[in-house]
Design a protein around this motif. Structure first.
Motif, PDB file in Angstrom:
ATOM      1  N   VAL A  92      12.640  -0.711 -18.463  1.00 24.73           N
ATOM      2  CA  VAL A  92      11.566   0.191 -18.056  1.00 24.73           C
ATOM      3  C   VAL A  92      10.214  -0.375 -18.468  1.00 24.73           C
ATOM      4  CG1 VAL A  92      10.528   2.461 -18.502  1.00 24.73           C
ATOM      5  CG2 VAL A  92      12.983   2.270 -18.043  1.00 24.73           C
ATOM      6  N   ARG A  93      10.143  -0.859 -19.707  1.00 24.19           N
ATOM      7  CA  ARG A  93       8.886  -1.414 -20.195  1.00 24.19           C
ATOM      8  C   ARG A  93       8.447  -2.601 -19.331  1.00 24.19           C
ATOM      9  NH1 ARG A  93       7.123  -0.849 -25.327  1.00 24.19           N
ATOM     10  NH2 ARG A  93       9.253  -0.410 -26.034  1.00 24.19           N
ATOM     11  N   GLU A  94       9.389  -3.468 -18.984  1.00 23.72           N
ATOM     12  CA  GLU A  94       9.060  -4.657 -18.187  1.00 23.72           C
ATOM     13  C   GLU A  94       8.644  -4.272 -16.772  1.00 23.72           C
ATOM     14  OE1 GLU A  94      12.045  -7.883 -20.366  1.00 23.72           O
ATOM     15  OE2 GLU A  94      12.789  -6.561 -18.772  1.00 23.72           O
ATOM     16  N   ASN A  95       9.296  -3.244 -16.215  1.00 20.79           N
ATOM     17  CA  ASN A  95       8.899  -2.770 -14.896  1.00 20.79           C
ATOM     18  C   ASN A  95       7.463  -2.254 -14.912  1.00 20.79           C
ATOM     19  OD1 ASN A  95      10.815  -2.405 -12.392  1.00 20.79           O
ATOM     20  ND2 ASN A  95      12.153  -2.274 -14.191  1.00 20.79           N
ATOM     21  N   MET A  96       7.099  -1.528 -15.949  1.00 21.74           N
ATOM     22  CA  MET A  96       5.765  -0.953 -16.023  1.00 21.74           C
ATOM     23  C   MET A  96       4.707  -2.016 -16.321  1.00 21.74           C
ATOM     24  SD  MET A  96       6.696   2.627 -18.007  1.00 21.74           S
ATOM     25  CE  MET A  96       4.999   3.178 -18.157  1.00 21.74           C
ATOM     26  N   ARG A  97       5.083  -3.081 -17.023  1.00 21.71           N
ATOM     27  CA  ARG A  97       4.140  -4.133 -17.381  1.00 21.71           C
ATOM     28  C   ARG A  97       3.897  -5.132 -16.259  1.00 21.71           C
ATOM     29  NH1 ARG A  97       3.573  -5.753 -22.856  1.00 21.71           N
ATOM     30  NH2 ARG A  97       3.472  -7.889 -22.051  1.00 21.71           N
ATOM     31  N   PHE A  98       4.877  -5.269 -15.366  1.00 24.32           N
ATOM     32  CA  PHE A  98       4.919  -6.412 -14.456  1.00 24.32           C
ATOM     33  C   PHE A  98       3.642  -6.562 -13.632  1.00 24.32           C
ATOM     34  CE2 PHE A  98       6.158  -8.508 -10.443  1.00 24.32           C
ATOM     35  CZ  PHE A  98       6.619  -9.705 -10.963  1.00 24.32           C
ATOM     36  N   GLY A  99       3.198  -5.475 -13.006  1.00 26.43           N
ATOM     37  CA  GLY A  99       2.012  -5.565 -12.156  1.00 26.43           C
ATOM     38  C   GLY A  99       0.775  -5.982 -12.924  1.00 26.43           C
ATOM     39  N   LEU A 100       0.640  -5.487 -14.148  1.00 24.26           N
ATOM     40  CA  LEU A 100      -0.518  -5.841 -14.970  1.00 24.26           C
ATOM     41  C   LEU A 100      -0.474  -7.312 -15.368  1.00 24.26           C
ATOM     42  CD1 LEU A 100      -0.761  -2.693 -17.298  1.00 24.26           C
ATOM     43  CD2 LEU A 100      -1.965  -3.152 -15.157  1.00 24.26           C
ATOM     44  N   GLU A 101       0.722  -7.799 -15.662  1.00 24.50           N
ATOM     45  CA  GLU A 101       0.869  -9.211 -16.029  1.00 24.50           C
ATOM     46  C   GLU A 101       0.469 -10.120 -14.875  1.00 24.50           C
ATOM     47  OE1 GLU A 101       4.529  -8.801 -19.284  1.00 24.50           O
ATOM     48  OE2 GLU A 101       4.954  -9.219 -17.169  1.00 24.50           O
ATOM     49  N   GLN A 102       0.825  -9.702 -13.645  1.00 26.12           N
ATOM     50  CA  GLN A 102       0.490 -10.507 -12.472  1.00 26.12           C
ATOM     51  C   GLN A 102      -1.018 -10.571 -12.251  1.00 26.12           C
ATOM     52  OE1 GLN A 102       3.010 -12.263 -10.753  1.00 26.12           O
ATOM     53  NE2 GLN A 102       3.964 -11.502 -12.639  1.00 26.12           N
ATOM     54  N   HIS A 103      -1.732  -9.573 -12.755  1.00 22.70           N
ATOM     55  CA  HIS A 103      -3.188  -9.545 -12.608  1.00 22.70           C
ATOM     56  C   HIS A 103      -3.898 -10.140 -13.827  1.00 22.70           C
ATOM     57  CE1 HIS A 103      -2.340  -6.832  -9.246  1.00 22.70           C
ATOM     58  NE2 HIS A 103      -3.592  -7.006  -8.854  1.00 22.70           N
ATOM     59  N   GLY A 104      -3.139 -10.689 -14.747  1.00 22.60           N
ATOM     60  CA  GLY A 104      -3.735 -11.375 -15.889  1.00 22.60           C
ATOM     61  C   GLY A 104      -4.416 -10.465 -16.883  1.00 22.60           C
ATOM     62  N   ILE A 105      -3.960  -9.221 -17.002  1.00 26.63           N
ATOM     63  CA  ILE A 105      -4.542  -8.278 -17.951  1.00 26.63           C
ATOM     64  C   ILE A 105      -4.172  -8.702 -19.373  1.00 26.63           C
ATOM     65  CG2 ILE A 105      -4.695  -5.851 -18.631  1.00 26.63           C
ATOM     66  CD1 ILE A 105      -5.804  -6.411 -15.865  1.00 26.63           C
ATOM     67  N   ASP A 106      -5.088  -8.474 -20.295  1.00 23.11           N
ATOM     68  CA  ASP A 106      -4.869  -8.833 -21.700  1.00 23.11           C
ATOM     69  C   ASP A 106      -3.629  -8.130 -22.254  1.00 23.11           C
ATOM     70  OD1 ASP A 106      -5.585  -7.951 -24.778  1.00 23.11           O
ATOM     71  OD2 ASP A 106      -6.241 -10.004 -24.298  1.00 23.11           O
ATOM     72  N   GLU A 107      -2.867  -8.847 -23.075  1.00 20.45           N
ATOM     73  CA  GLU A 107      -1.602  -8.356 -23.597  1.00 20.45           C
ATOM     74  C   GLU A 107      -1.769  -7.037 -24.367  1.00 20.45           C
ATOM     75  OE1 GLU A 107       2.476  -8.320 -24.209  1.00 20.45           O
ATOM     76  OE2 GLU A 107       1.300  -9.702 -22.979  1.00 20.45           O
TER      77      GLU A 107
END
Length: 382
Positions: A92-107
Motif C-alpha cells: 500500500v505504501r509503495e502504491n501511494m508513493r509511486f506517482g510522487l517518486e516518478q515526479h522526483g518529489i523529495d523523499e
C-alpha cells in the motif's frame, strides 16, 4: 484557482459522436457529478478533462489555463478509476508513493504526504500490506490515498464505488463527502447512479446523447426539471407521466388523460397558454401522490414495503402509477383507493419533451405545502 471550464467540447470516434458540444463551468472547490445512463458521454467527458482522450473540437481549461495540447501527466489532476488500478506486487505504501517518486518529489515530502493521507483515510495499519490482502473498501481507500498524495488541483473520479456492495457504497459516499469537506479540492465525479449523484454532488450535470441536459444543485434540478428526460431519470421510483389533450373550460385549463379530467391549477395557466388542443403530459412524483377519501379511484396492483416507505403500484384506468406512502398504511393488492396530487409539485411537458413549467430562476423549495390539485373522474378504472 482550480475551476474547470469546458467550451463546446466534441469527441468523435469514427462515425459516433460520444460528446456533442458540451459546455460546462465547474467552480473551484466544487463537487460536480456527471450523471446519466450508460453511453451518455459522461466517462468520455471525464477522460477528455484528464487528457486520456484528445478532443475533436472545443476547449478545456483547468485553472484558467488551456490544456488541450497537454498530455495527461502535464495536467495537475489525479484520477480514481472504477477498478482501482493498484499495482499488485507493491505494498500500500509503495502504491501511494509511486506517482510522487516518478515526479522526483523529495523523499521526506513523500513520506509526510503518505502518512497524512493514511491518517485521513484511516489506513495507517494497512501500509505494509499488498492489494490482494485488502477488502474492496480498503482497496478503494488506497486508490483515494494515491490520488490525495498528489495534492492536485482537480480530482477526477470514474464510478469509483461501483464495485462495492450496497452497504459499503453508502458508507464510502459518506467518507467521500467528509474527504471533500476536509480537502476542498475541485472534484469531478462520474456515476450512472442517480441516488449517488444526488447524495454526493453539490452540483449535478445530467447527460444524455453526449449532451448536458441540465446543471444545478441536486434538489433544485429534482424539483425543477428542464425536460422529461431529466424528470424521468431522477427519482426512485421515477416520475409518473399521464398524457392527455389540453383544452379550456370556462377559461380554465383541463387536461383529459382518459380516466380523469385534470383541472390545471391557476398557478400554471400562464405556462400552458398557447398549448390548447395539443398533447400535454402531466408529471407527478410518487411522493407527491397521497391517498385521500375524496380523490380519484384507483386499484392497488402491487404493494412494496421498503422500510421507511411503502411503494404502491396503482391502476388508474389503463394508466399505471406509483405512489410512495407512509409505511403501515393498511392497503393490500386489489384494494380500491382514492388518489390526489400535490398541486405545488406538478409538472407539465410538451410533446417535444420540454417542461412547460420549468423556471430558470427557480430556487430550492424548502417545504411542500400539501395543497392538492382538483381532478374529476370521467370513467372508473377496472
Amino acid at each position: 484557482m482550480a475551476e474547470v471550464t469546458l467550451r463546446n467540447l466534441v469527441k468523435e470516434f469514427d462515425d459516433v459522436t460520444a460528446v456533442d458540444g458540451v459546455s460546462l463551468d465547474i467552480p473551484d472547490e466544487s463537487f460536480t457529478v456527471l450523471v446519466g445512463p450508460s453511453g451518455c458521454g459522461k466517462t468520455t467527458t471525464l477522460r477528455l478533462i484528464a487528457g486520456l482522450e484528445r478532443a475533436t473540437d472545443g476547449e478545456i481549461e483547468i485553472g484558467r489555463e488551456l490544456v488541450n495540447d497537454q498530455r495527461a501527466y502535464e495536467r495537475d489532476i489525479a484520477m480514481v478509476f472504477q477498478n482501482y488500478a493498484l499495482y499488485p506486487h507493491m505494498s500500500v505504501r509503495e502504491n501511494m508513493r509511486f506517482g510522487l517518486e516518478q515526479h522526483g518529489i523529495d523523499e521526506d515530502v513523500i513520506g509526510e504526504r503518505v502518512d497524512e493521507a493514511a491518517d485521513l483515510l484511516q489506513i495507517g495499519e494497512l501500509l505494509d500490506r499488498r492489494p490482494a490482502e485488502l477488502s474492496g473498501g480498503q482497496q478503494q481507500r488506497v486508490a483515494l490515498g494515491r490520488a490525495i498524495v498528489r495534492e492536485p488541483e482537480v480530482f477526477l473520479m470514474d464510478e469509483p464505488l461501483s464495485n462495492l456492495d450496497a452497504k459499503l457504497r453508502i458508507q464510502m459516499r459518506a467518507e467521500l463527502n467528509k474527504l471533500h469537506e476536509a480537502l476542498s479540492t475541485t472534484t469531478v465525479y462520474v456515476t450512472h447512479d442517480q441516488v449517488e449523484a444526488m447524495t454526493l454532488g453539490d452540483r449535478i450535470a445530467i447527460m444524455d446523447g453526449g449532451q448536458i441536459q441540465q446543471v444545478g444543485p441536486p434538489t433544485v434540478v429534482y424539483d425543477n426539471p428542464r425536460n422529461r428526460f431529466v424528470a424521468d431519470f431522477l427519482g426512485s421510483p421515477s416520475m409518473n407521466f399521464l398524457e392527455g389533450e389540453l383544452s379550456r373550460d370556462d377559461g380554465a385549463f383541463v387536461l383529459d388523460v382518459g380516466p380523469i379530467e385534470h383541472h390545471v391549477p391557476e398557478q400554471y395557466a400562464a405556462d400552458l397558454r398557447g398549448y390548447e388542443d395539443e398533447r400535454v403530459t402531466l408529471g407527478v412524483r410518487p411522493e407527491d401522490i397521497t391517498l385521500r377519501p375524496d380523490g380519484v379511484p384507483a386499484t392497488v396492483n402491487v404493494v412494496e414495503p421498503q422500510g421507511e416507505k411503502t411503494v404502491l403500484e396503482l391502476a388508474l384506468g389503463d394508466q399505471v402509477l406509483k405512489a410512495s406512502v407512509e409505511p403501515g398504511i393498511p392497503v393490500e393488492m386489489n384494494d380500491r383507493v382514492s388518489l390526489d396530487f400535490d398541486r405545488d409539485s406538478i409538472h407539465y411537458f410538451a410533446e417535444d419533451g420540454s417542461c412547460l413549467t420549468y423556471s430558470p430562476d427557480a430556487v430550492e423549495r424548502s417545504q411542500r405545502t400539501g395543497d392538492h390539485a382538483a381532478v374529476t373522474v370521467t370513467e372508473e378504472g377496472d
